[in-house]
Structure formats: C-alpha cells, structure tokens
Design a protein around this motif. Sequence first.
Motif, PDB file in Angstrom:
ATOM      1  N   THR A 697       0.829  -1.201   0.000  1.00 20.22           N
ATOM      2  CA  THR A 697       0.000   0.000   0.000  1.00 20.22           C
ATOM      3  C   THR A 697       0.864   1.252   0.000  1.00 20.22           C
ATOM      4  OG1 THR A 697      -0.128   0.028   2.417  1.00 20.22           O
ATOM      5  CG2 THR A 697      -1.884  -1.136   1.227  1.00 20.22           C
ATOM      6  N   ILE A 698       0.286   2.315  -0.528  1.00 20.17           N
ATOM      7  CA  ILE A 698       0.905   3.641  -0.542  1.00 20.17           C
ATOM      8  C   ILE A 698      -0.141   4.616  -0.026  1.00 20.17           C
ATOM      9  CG2 ILE A 698       1.872   5.452  -2.013  1.00 20.17           C
ATOM     10  CD1 ILE A 698       2.501   3.103  -4.027  1.00 20.17           C
ATOM     11  N   GLU A 699       0.201   5.364   0.997  1.00 22.29           N
ATOM     12  CA  GLU A 699      -0.756   6.315   1.559  1.00 22.29           C
ATOM     13  C   GLU A 699      -0.172   7.723   1.523  1.00 22.29           C
ATOM     14  OE1 GLU A 699      -3.716   6.933   5.403  1.00 22.29           O
ATOM     15  OE2 GLU A 699      -2.005   5.565   5.560  1.00 22.29           O
ATOM     16  N   ILE A 731      -3.546   3.730  -1.769  1.00 27.89           N
ATOM     17  CA  ILE A 731      -3.418   2.957  -3.004  1.00 27.89           C
ATOM     18  C   ILE A 731      -2.991   1.537  -2.662  1.00 27.89           C
ATOM     19  CG2 ILE A 731      -2.183   2.742  -5.192  1.00 27.89           C
ATOM     20  CD1 ILE A 731      -1.589   5.754  -4.988  1.00 27.89           C
ATOM     21  N   HIS A 732      -3.675   0.564  -3.233  1.00 30.77           N
ATOM     22  CA  HIS A 732      -3.224  -0.826  -3.205  1.00 30.77           C
ATOM     23  C   HIS A 732      -2.569  -1.093  -4.562  1.00 30.77           C
ATOM     24  CE1 HIS A 732      -5.695  -1.668   0.405  1.00 30.77           C
ATOM     25  NE2 HIS A 732      -6.543  -0.805  -0.140  1.00 30.77           N
ATOM     26  N   PHE A 733      -1.354  -1.617  -4.549  1.00 30.50           N
ATOM     27  CA  PHE A 733      -0.637  -1.722  -5.815  1.00 30.50           C
ATOM     28  C   PHE A 733       0.230  -2.968  -5.853  1.00 30.50           C
ATOM     29  CE2 PHE A 733       2.961  -0.594  -3.365  1.00 30.50           C
ATOM     30  CZ  PHE A 733       4.099  -0.854  -4.118  1.00 30.50           C
ATOM     31  N   SER A 734       0.615  -3.332  -7.058  1.00 34.09           N
ATOM     32  CA  SER A 734       1.665  -4.335  -7.263  1.00 34.09           C
ATOM     33  C   SER A 734       2.352  -4.018  -8.576  1.00 34.09           C
ATOM     34  CB  SER A 734       1.103  -5.759  -7.281  1.00 34.09           C
ATOM     35  OG  SER A 734       0.217  -5.927  -8.372  1.00 34.09           O
ATOM     36  N   THR A 735       3.657  -4.232  -8.611  1.00 37.04           N
ATOM     37  CA  THR A 735       4.425  -4.086  -9.842  1.00 37.04           C
ATOM     38  C   THR A 735       5.691  -4.915  -9.704  1.00 37.04           C
ATOM     39  OG1 THR A 735       5.291  -2.502 -11.456  1.00 37.04           O
ATOM     40  CG2 THR A 735       5.676  -1.989  -9.130  1.00 37.04           C
ATOM     41  N   HIS A 756       3.737  13.677   3.282  1.00 36.93           N
ATOM     42  CA  HIS A 756       4.621  12.518   3.196  1.00 36.93           C
ATOM     43  C   HIS A 756       3.871  11.319   2.624  1.00 36.93           C
ATOM     44  CE1 HIS A 756       2.878  12.510   7.301  1.00 36.93           C
ATOM     45  NE2 HIS A 756       2.895  11.184   7.202  1.00 36.93           N
ATOM     46  N   ILE A 757       4.646  10.385   2.152  1.00 33.62           N
ATOM     47  CA  ILE A 757       4.129   9.163   1.528  1.00 33.62           C
ATOM     48  C   ILE A 757       4.530   7.980   2.394  1.00 33.62           C
ATOM     49  CG2 ILE A 757       4.029   7.761  -0.562  1.00 33.62           C
ATOM     50  CD1 ILE A 757       3.141  10.593  -1.102  1.00 33.62           C
ATOM     51  N   LYS A 758       3.545   7.238   2.876  1.00 30.02           N
ATOM     52  CA  LYS A 758       3.811   6.038   3.684  1.00 30.02           C
ATOM     53  C   LYS A 758       3.709   4.813   2.771  1.00 30.02           C
ATOM     54  CE  LYS A 758       1.793   5.885   7.710  1.00 30.02           C
ATOM     55  NZ  LYS A 758       0.715   5.972   8.750  1.00 30.02           N
ATOM     56  N   VAL A 759       4.779   4.034   2.725  1.00 31.52           N
ATOM     57  CA  VAL A 759       4.842   2.848   1.872  1.00 31.52           C
ATOM     58  C   VAL A 759       4.946   1.610   2.750  1.00 31.52           C
ATOM     59  CG1 VAL A 759       6.088   1.672   0.025  1.00 31.52           C
ATOM     60  CG2 VAL A 759       6.001   4.182   0.071  1.00 31.52           C
ATOM     61  N   ALA A 760       4.092   0.631   2.525  1.00 23.65           N
ATOM     62  CA  ALA A 760       4.144  -0.646   3.238  1.00 23.65           C
ATOM     63  C   ALA A 760       4.224  -1.764   2.209  1.00 23.65           C
ATOM     64  CB  ALA A 760       2.920  -0.822   4.126  1.00 23.65           C
ATOM     65  N   LEU A 761       5.276  -2.575   2.283  1.00 22.20           N
ATOM     66  CA  LEU A 761       5.528  -3.628   1.298  1.00 22.20           C
ATOM     67  C   LEU A 761       5.403  -4.997   1.939  1.00 22.20           C
ATOM     68  CD1 LEU A 761       8.683  -2.080  -0.425  1.00 22.20           C
ATOM     69  CD2 LEU A 761       6.327  -2.042  -1.273  1.00 22.20           C
ATOM     70  N   VAL A 762       4.786  -5.936   1.236  1.00 25.94           N
ATOM     71  CA  VAL A 762       4.707  -7.315   1.707  1.00 25.94           C
ATOM     72  C   VAL A 762       5.936  -8.081   1.223  1.00 25.94           C
ATOM     73  CG1 VAL A 762       2.191  -7.243   1.681  1.00 25.94           C
ATOM     74  CG2 VAL A 762       3.422  -8.127  -0.311  1.00 25.94           C
ATOM     75  N   SER A 763       6.170  -9.232   1.826  1.00 25.59           N
ATOM     76  CA  SER A 763       7.297 -10.080   1.452  1.00 25.59           C
ATOM     77  C   SER A 763       6.943 -10.874   0.197  1.00 25.59           C
ATOM     78  CB  SER A 763       7.623 -11.039   2.594  1.00 25.59           C
ATOM     79  OG  SER A 763       8.598 -11.983   2.207  1.00 25.59           O
ATOM     80  N   SER A 780      12.033 -11.059  -0.325  1.00 26.16           N
ATOM     81  CA  SER A 780      12.201  -9.737   0.266  1.00 26.16           C
ATOM     82  C   SER A 780      11.547  -9.694   1.639  1.00 26.16           C
ATOM     83  CB  SER A 780      11.575  -8.671  -0.645  1.00 26.16           C
ATOM     84  OG  SER A 780      10.181  -8.904  -0.784  1.00 26.16           O
ATOM     85  N   ALA A 781      12.034  -8.817   2.473  1.00 26.07           N
ATOM     86  CA  ALA A 781      11.478  -8.661   3.809  1.00 26.07           C
ATOM     87  C   ALA A 781      10.278  -7.718   3.778  1.00 26.07           C
ATOM     88  CB  ALA A 781      12.541  -8.110   4.754  1.00 26.07           C
ATOM     89  N   GLU A 782       9.327  -7.964   4.664  1.00 30.01           N
ATOM     90  CA  GLU A 782       8.274  -6.968   4.853  1.00 30.01           C
ATOM     91  C   GLU A 782       8.929  -5.671   5.290  1.00 30.01           C
ATOM     92  OE1 GLU A 782       4.957  -7.705   7.345  1.00 30.01           O
ATOM     93  OE2 GLU A 782       4.497  -9.649   6.454  1.00 30.01           O
ATOM     94  N   SER A 783       8.409  -4.562   4.819  1.00 29.48           N
ATOM     95  CA  SER A 783       9.009  -3.291   5.201  1.00 29.48           C
ATOM     96  C   SER A 783       7.970  -2.187   5.154  1.00 29.48           C
ATOM     97  CB  SER A 783      10.183  -2.937   4.276  1.00 29.48           C
ATOM     98  OG  SER A 783       9.759  -2.873   2.933  1.00 29.48           O
ATOM     99  N   ALA A 784       8.213  -1.172   5.956  1.00 29.98           N
ATOM    100  CA  ALA A 784       7.364   0.015   5.986  1.00 29.98           C
ATOM    101  C   ALA A 784       8.266   1.220   6.215  1.00 29.98           C
ATOM    102  CB  ALA A 784       6.305  -0.101   7.071  1.00 29.98           C
ATOM    103  N   PHE A 785       8.058   2.266   5.444  1.00 30.13           N
ATOM    104  CA  PHE A 785       8.894   3.451   5.576  1.00 30.13           C
ATOM    105  C   PHE A 785       8.117   4.656   5.071  1.00 30.13           C
ATOM    106  CE2 PHE A 785       9.834   1.089   1.720  1.00 30.13           C
ATOM    107  CZ  PHE A 785       9.677   2.034   0.719  1.00 30.13           C
ATOM    108  N   THR A 786       8.670   5.821   5.305  1.00 33.88           N
ATOM    109  CA  THR A 786       8.012   7.071   4.948  1.00 33.88           C
ATOM    110  C   THR A 786       8.957   7.932   4.119  1.00 33.88           C
ATOM    111  OG1 THR A 786       6.665   7.034   6.957  1.00 33.88           O
ATOM    112  CG2 THR A 786       6.899   9.160   5.832  1.00 33.88           C
ATOM    113  N   LEU A 787       8.455   8.460   3.028  1.00 31.52           N
ATOM    114  CA  LEU A 787       9.198   9.395   2.182  1.00 31.52           C
ATOM    115  C   LEU A 787       8.560  10.769   2.348  1.00 31.52           C
ATOM    116  CD1 LEU A 787       9.445   7.105  -0.972  1.00 31.52           C
ATOM    117  CD2 LEU A 787      11.294   7.661   0.592  1.00 31.52           C
ATOM    118  N   ARG A 788       9.339  11.749   2.841  1.00 33.34           N
ATOM    119  CA  ARG A 788       8.807  13.053   3.237  1.00 33.34           C
ATOM    120  C   ARG A 788       9.182  14.131   2.233  1.00 33.34           C
ATOM    121  NH1 ARG A 788       7.114  12.357   8.440  1.00 33.34           N
ATOM    122  NH2 ARG A 788       7.967  10.507   9.516  1.00 33.34           N
TER     123      ARG A 788
END
Length: 863
Positions: A697-699, A731-735, A756-763, A780-788
């Motif tokens: 997801t991207i918020e 946004i729910h996304f995959s690429t 800011h943009i919050k990104v949460a990625l599944v493994s 890949s590892a699950e991850s969550a981070f923020t791009l400001r």
Amino acid sequence: MSSSKAAWFGRTGLKLAMALIIALVAAGAHGVAADYLPSDLRAQVERLKADSAESASDASNQRLRAEILWHWANAYAVNGGELPVNLTQIVAAVLRSERSNPNVTAALDAYIGELTLLDEKPLAIGSLTADEGPFEAASFVSIRQTYRVGQRAMTVGAGFLIARHFMPNFGLWQASDPQGDNFIAIASSNESVSFVSDTAKIAGMHGGFRESIDTLVFRVATGTLSPDDTVTITYGDQTQGSRGLLMPTFSSDRMPLPIYLAFERGGHFFTLPIQPIVVSGTQIARVRGFAPSVVDLNEKFTLSVRAEDRYFNRATGDLPEWTVTVDGERVKTIPAGGKAITLIHEITLPRPGVYHFRIESADGEIVGSSNPVLAQAKPGNRIYWGDTHGHSGFAEGIGTPDRFMSWARDDARLDYVTHSEHDIWMDDYEWSHLRDNVRKYSAEGSFIAYLGYEWSVQNVDGGHHNVLYRTPENRKRISSHFYPRLSDLYQGLRETADTRDIVIIPHAHQAGDYRQNDPALEPLIEIMSQHGTFEWFGRMYLNHGHQAGFTAASDNHLSQPGYSAPLGGSLAQRGGLGAVLASNKTTDGLFDAMKNLKTYATSGERMILQVSLNGAQMGDRTAFAEDRKVVGRVIGTAPIDTITLIKNDEQIWQQDLATDQRDRLDDEGIFLLGFSSDSAPAHPGDNPRGFRGWSGTIEVVDADLSEAQGTDFHNHIAQSLEIDTDNPNLIHFSTLSRGNTSSLKLNLTGVKRSTHIKVALVSLLESGGAPPIFRRPQRSAESAFTLRVRDLVKGQVEEQLPMDEYVDRVSLRRVLGEGSSDVQFEFTDSGGKQGDYYYVRVKQVDDATAWSSPIWVGGYAKK
C-alpha cells in the motif's frame, strides 16, 4: 515436434497420405519406395527397436540410440508425422551429457516406444477434433475436444491426461466442482464406460516445464473403449452452473489444449495432435499509429492505424469512426465499422520537422498517437525497427509460424524480424518451414525476414545465442544437439557458411558467456527483452574488450513479436525493439548495418536517437583525441527524463530534464514514486537475478491524491493499482522490476512541507529467473517506511532496501508538469586512454528507455 502439422498442412490430404504410407510400412513394406525411411536408416531403426525391446538404455548405449532416434524422428516429421513435444529436447539432453540420468534415459526409451507404435501400428492411436472457435480473450467459454478411439482399445486403468501448456493464463482447471469456474468434464459414447479423476506427473512445456507437476488424468473406471467409440472432454462445462473456462488474455490462431492418452495404468502417455483453437481479441480500449521514423520531404509513406483491446490484441466488435490529424490538419477520416487495422497510404510531409499523428474516435473517448516522424531533406540513414528474437508453437511457445510473420508485418509494423526458435525443440520439418516462410513473407523495400534459430544451452556451456543468416538458401542449423559448447557453435558456423552472412546475438536470460566473442560472427548484444532489462550484460562484453553494439528484442513466446502485452512468469515486462540505421530497407542493407554495429536498443517505444562522438557514429571506432565531443538528439514518445553518458562502465555526465529541483513548494505537484532493482548476477558466471516484486500500500498524508497511474503498467497479471474504497488517499498496488524502474505517477493537491508518503511492502519471492547456479531466488522482507516532502534534495528522496547481495531502491521525485520530448544535448570529455568507449542511455518519464551502441576512441578492435 510440438506443432500440429495439421494446422498448417491442412487437416486432410497429407495426413491421410501419410497414414497410408505408414500403414504400408507396418504391413511389411520396409525398404520399398513407400517407406518414409531410407534403407540404411530403416535397418538402424529396426535394430534400435529390437535392442530397446530387449534392454533399457544406459550409459553404454544411450548416445547411439539417441542419434538413431534423432534421424528417425526427423524423417518422420519431414513426411508429415506428429512428434511428441519434448522428444527433440530429450535427445539433446542425452547427446550433450557425459553421464546417464535415469529420468532422461527412461524418457528416451519411452519415445523410442512411441515412435515404434506410430511406425508399426499407425492407426492404433485414434483421432482428435475440437471446437475451434474463435473464442474471445479473457471470456468464459465452453470448448469440447472429442477423441475417436483407434485400433487399440482402452481398458480399465487407461487414461486421458489433460495437460496444460505452462504459458497461457487460463483460469485454474478443476474437475471436482461442477458449479465452479473452469470445470472440466468427460463423457463417452459408450454407455458402459465410466471415468474417475486421478493425477499423473508431467514435466516439459505441457507440465511444470523445468520440473514434474501433478496433472489431471481421467482414467477408465469401468468398461472398455473400443475402436470408433468417442470420448468428449469439455473444458468449462456449463451444464451444471459453471461460468465456463476462463480464456487467456492474448489472441492466438492455435491456443493449445494438449491431451495425452495411456493404454494402461502406469503406461506411457502418447501424444495427440494439438488442435488449432482460435482466440480473438475483445472490445476496443486503445488506438495506436505506426509510421516510419524518418522520411524525406514529400516522400510518400504509409500510416497504420490499429484498434486494440487492453491486452494489445486486435480489437473486435463495433469500431468507431476515426479522425486522423497531424499538426491540427485532418489527414483522413476512417469510417465506423471498419477493420482493426487500417492503412493510410501516400501521406507526405512537405516541411522539415517532427510530426506526431493523432487518432481520435468520433465521440472523443479514445485518443491515440503514432511514433514520432522526423521529416528532413535527403536523410542519410533511416531508422528501421525489428525484433530478432521471438517464438511460436514450433518451440515452447504458442501459435503458428505464419501468425508470427503476419503479426510482425501487420500488427507490429516491423521492418525486419527473425523467427528464432530454440534448436533443442526444432526438427528438420520445422527448420524447412521457417526457411520457406522467410521467402514467403520477405519483400525488398517493405518487410525483411531473416532465417534464424536460438542456440540453447545452459550458461555454463555458453548460454543462449540467436543465430541469423543473411539469406535462407542452403542454410544448415548448427544445433546444440551436436555442437554443445560456444566454441563448437563458432567453429560449426565458420565451417558451413561465410562469416559475412552470419550474425550471432547473445542474451542474458540464460546468460551468454561474455568472456567469449567471435568478432566476425557476433557484432550485437541483446540487453533488454520481456525477460528483463540487462544493460550490465552489454557492459560485460565491452569490459572484456569486445567491440559489439546493442540491440533489444521481445523474446515473445506467443507469435506476437515486436508489440504485445507481457504475461507472468519470466516474460513479465514489455519486450524491446532493435533500431537499425541503414540507407535502405533491403536484406543486404539491414544485415550489413547489423554487422557494422549501426544499431541501438529501446524498451519497446520507437524513440529517435542520434549520437556522435567527434563526428563518429554509433558502432564506430574513431581516431584517438584528448577531447571527445559527444553530440546527440533524442525525439521521444513522451517527455524526456534523463540523458546519461557512460564511459568505460562509469556514468560521467547526466542531464536531468524532468525533476523539479526548485526550493519553492507549489500547492499542486506531480510526483513519481519509482521502484528499482538490479538484474546483474551477484556472482560472476551466474544467471541474472530474477524479478523483484513490489506489492503493498501507498498512503498520501497531509495532501490530497487527485490521480494515480502506473507509468509502465502493461502486465495485467503482475501490475495493478487500485484506490481504496474507504480512503481516497490509499493505493493498493503491485508491480515488478528487473534491472529497471517501475513508477507510479501521483498527482497531489494541497502539498505542504509536512506532506509525506507512507509505503508498506509485503514479502515476495524473486521470480522469473533462469536456473541459478550460485544464488537461489530470495524473499524480500516486509518493510514500511516514509518518504517526506521536506526531505527532498534537488527534488528527490530515496529509501534503500538491502536484500542480501543487493540494495533495492524506492525513490520519490517531484517532476515538472510539462517536459520536452525533443532534446538536443552536447558534452565534451577531456582526457582518457586508447580504446575508451562511450554510449548514451535515455530515459523517458514513462520509464521507457533507449541505449545507443558504443563509440570507441582510439585503440584497436579484436580480430
């Protein structure tokens, strides 16, 4: 081999004739004129039959048996016979191995047994017919295939294996829920016969491809199927409430629904001919124009207008009226209800400049454009577009060779093409057919086809290489069956043809050995295809001192070279195109240009790229000079993002044309969220890293998301973007990415420093790579981070995601709303050594990319 000769021979005459010939052989007519085998080969075959019946193959005899089977199978195929799809591959595995593999030798014996039955009792195996369609892509349908029992009866335990080609994206088949999707049923005209569902393991192109998987089998539970009884298999049986079978998203003139039969439980499954089931496109979603990239002033040329569905197929149904304009002036009105492809002839451009043809439906709902057209007085070299690497059902792909050629010429509007089938799946009949097609479809000045094949070995033996011949006459394929190493290929080609008439192009998926290069044979390197983006692969050849140019290709496996949508698996992105710079569109003109490295590569868009260094052009080696002035121009299909100059494997200059680097923050902004991963192998000699999947997801926080779209979203399986129904900023996304960047374009309003943009990625597990040697696919590892937004430096910020030997990246960039698609550039590099090489990479804001062939300064080429 895998092809149904019925599809292109016709389904009567020749088959009936062959049945008569083989029946005469079975009746004892060995050695007479009616026999499809010459007398010396017939004697070898008879000895092989006897020896194989007496003892299984082993290390002491497998090679001799494989050689005889090879010649026997080719004679059978040339005379109209249908070979098991994996027979030639098994022969290759035996001939190329120095050790005995129990699974391979067992398969060898099984195929000897199958050809023995076909040779001695040709009517033992019955016939198969099918509902041929057309059926609409991505729709639910019901398809029947009916088998008529031959002279050999089928008793309890006999079975029908309902195989599935590994490539089509059908829905998941099942035989347990008659109301569910994709339900498959079986019935017989013999009321005493009943069936029970079972499974059997199958590998190869109709199974797990590289490993055996469980596959549906219907076995005879009661009764006996006697000659002339019929058995009907219904795919998507709708009689009990099922919606039917979900068809693949791509059109085809021969969509495979393979069926095999075994005469007893535990027995060998014999091949039935694949039927020519037709799948058409669906309703219109887009329109595209194709025109020459370079034309002379007042030169007459043709524009192709193609109506297509969302899967790149030709659109079907009611087509609208089109208005075609250029620079606001009407060129032509195409009436409603026409064909999916319309050609507009004798267009002229009287003034120099860059032109884009606009195509619009009468209601304004569908708008498309052509590639850019550069009109100039007396142009020197033209730009010709082609695909040197694509497949059909003659190998592990889908569709007929004629569909392959007509798609290249009519749908993709290519200038040149090579139908390059894997040699391990090719028999002599198929090679002859490809040779005939080159003659049939080539037209000097219009469309050029080159005869070729893909020499296919694992990378430890040299990797995959496409071999192209200048002309089709008297060409022998130097097959990896008997030339199993790269040095063998070079030697075999030199012994059988003039080096001036051969072009070899290695590619990275099953990676070519970049330490080796025959400079007289191998002028080009394929650096991009549906398998991924492999710029590193081209650099490795250059870094080893080879003088080679760059090209790209599709490696499409659906008989759709040059322009098609990707599927899942390893062919997961848009295919590339090779640009050839030549003065004329002739067989010799294009071939000589390839030999002379007058090429560049793109990721599928027809970008016009011009690059020179001190006056030298792409592929040239110019005199040594301290000052090296690089001059160029790019005319894109979208605004240009960056132009990068690489020297000796290092980036020395870049012009960023898209990033908004201002300190001021506007209320509205366009941001690109890019997902990037490297494709280079972590260890020398390994195959490239697979696709890195990105999903989650991207918020958007502290701003409003007004629009979101994927810039390069062509894969309807692996790429998706959906706005959350409850949160319009989520946004729910995959690429996915493999050596490239896949971006999401975000239009934001109410932008502020706190945005800011919050990104949460599944493994996700890496996918789509060729068999690894050293590094297995990683998760890949699950991850969550923020791009400001407040962290933007010169308009961008990046999050790095380590993954064992790699560092993947997610970047956020603020980009300019308007950009130029026509850019001229210039840079002077001072100082260097003899033999330095330079090339240019151009990237558009939609992630499309082009790479020039290198230019060398001083030094000398390998000889």
